[in-house]
Design an enzyme around this catalytic site. Structure first.
Site, mmCIF file in Angstrom:
data_model
loop_
_atom_site.group_PDB
_atom_site.id
_atom_site.type_symbol
_atom_site.label_atom_id
_atom_site.label_comp_id
_atom_site.label_asym_id
_atom_site.label_seq_id
_atom_site.Cartn_x
_atom_site.Cartn_y
_atom_site.Cartn_z
ATOM 1 N N GLU A 171 0.423 -24.191 3.368
ATOM 2 C CA GLU A 171 -0.556 -23.705 4.464
ATOM 3 C C GLU A 171 -1.669 -24.822 4.650
ATOM 4 O O GLU A 171 -2.798 -24.818 4.215
ATOM 5 C CB GLU A 171 -1.238 -22.578 3.959
ATOM 6 C CG GLU A 171 -2.408 -21.819 4.970
ATOM 7 C CD GLU A 171 -3.233 -20.904 4.554
ATOM 8 O OE1 GLU A 171 -3.834 -20.208 5.187
ATOM 9 O OE2 GLU A 171 -3.040 -20.497 3.260
ATOM 10 N N LYS A 208 2.976 -21.770 6.658
ATOM 11 C CA LYS A 208 1.709 -20.969 7.249
ATOM 12 C C LYS A 208 0.824 -21.686 8.103
ATOM 13 O O LYS A 208 0.080 -22.667 7.431
ATOM 14 C CB LYS A 208 1.025 -20.114 5.908
ATOM 15 C CG LYS A 208 0.160 -19.114 6.558
ATOM 16 C CD LYS A 208 -0.499 -18.309 5.369
ATOM 17 C CE LYS A 208 -1.468 -17.307 6.012
ATOM 18 N NZ LYS A 208 -1.811 -16.488 5.034
#
Length: 290
Positions: A171, A208
């Site tokens: 992420e 993500k």
């Protein structure tokens, strides 16, 4: 669990608020600071909220395919079962947040702080049935050196996770208010593709990412054989805003926190709580599979 993530017929709930973000999450839920004292009581309150979400009927309707947990939530129990097992029994794939916070900003980004105990955490998490991990760092500006460093660190941690037989969600969040985000997201995509090519055959990661300024910018990542799935963070958008933007990105599914939880309140009775949660789940799932 791998097949469920690859199919993407739903979204991932982010239930991993930790540390400094926990009081804010509790306030949003309607639990004021004077209702708890010290970390133990604070984490007890947030676990009550998460347990209520997990045990709510709408959470097990098949539209929530995964959930990201904070370490203390993973170590807790829901209806007498470990939290990961409670999720698995509801058809929800469990992940755990592993980063320990962010370094100060340098070269326009915030790298992750060191994780010296990561191997031990991964062994424990896998033993509890956790499928994968999530690790967050933040990009504030389109600085090529900073973005290259942040992606390299994400993949290095991801390789460590893969070594334990688990699936990493990388992420590198891009701040949605950054003025140069469109430019920076192009750099980010290039760096991710470069690191994917260096990943050994047979290994995969999940990504993500902030919902891109340019719709379908990440189509190449979504289709990449070394990417199991690409999920989106809500990044501070309201549920309506996040869902509207997500629906413009084919193949990208949600991994929302604020977008899922924003209308839940501690004083709602169980029926109202489930109705509100169910409405959010339906809306986010629809945007994810659009």
């Amino acid at each position: 669990m791998t097949d469920k993530m690859a199919a993407g017929n739903g979204f991932i709930a982010a239930l991993d608020q930790s540390g400094g973000s926990t009081p804010k999450a509790l306030r949003g839920y309607g639990v004021s600071d004077d209702e708890w004292s010290g970390d133990d009581e604070m984490y007890g309150k947030i676990h009550e909220m998460r347990s209520r979400i997990i045990t709510s009927p709408s959470f097990a309707n098949g539209k929530v395919i995964g959930a990201i947990l904070f370490e203390k939530t993973m170590d807790g129990y829901v209806e007498g079962k470990t939290t990961p097992q409670a999720l698995i029994d509801r058809g929800v794939v469990p992940f755990i947040k592993i980063d320990k916070g962010l370094e100060d900003t340098a070269d326009g980004v915030q790298l992750m702080k060191p994780m010296p105990d990561l191997d031990a955490l991964l062994v424990r998490a896998k033993g509890l049935g956790v499928f994968g991990t999530k690790e967050r760092s933040v990009i504030h500006e389109a600085n090529p050196a900073g973005i290259a460093a942040i992606v390299a660190q994400q993949f290095a941690v991801g390789r460590q996770v893969i070594g334990h037989g688990m699936m990493p969600i990388l992420e590198p969040e891009y701040t949605i208010t950054a003025a140069d985000r469109a430019e920076g997201e192009e750099i980010l995509k290039t760096e991710i593709l470069k690191n994917l090519e260096a990943l050994p055959d047979g290994e995969q990661v999940m990504l993500k990412l902030s919902i891109p300024v340019q719709p379908n910018l990440y189509a190449e990542l979504i289709a990449h054989p070394k990417v199991l799935a690409v999920v989106a963070l809500s990044g501070g958008y309201s549920t309506d805003e996040a869902c509207e933007k997500l629906a413009q990105n084919s193949g990208m599914i949600a991994s929302f926190s604020r977008g899922l939880l924003q209308d839940l309140r501690a004083n709602q009775d169980d029926t109202e709580f489930d109705e509100v949660l169910g409405a959010a789940i339906d809306q986010i799932c629809a945007a994810s599979v659009a």
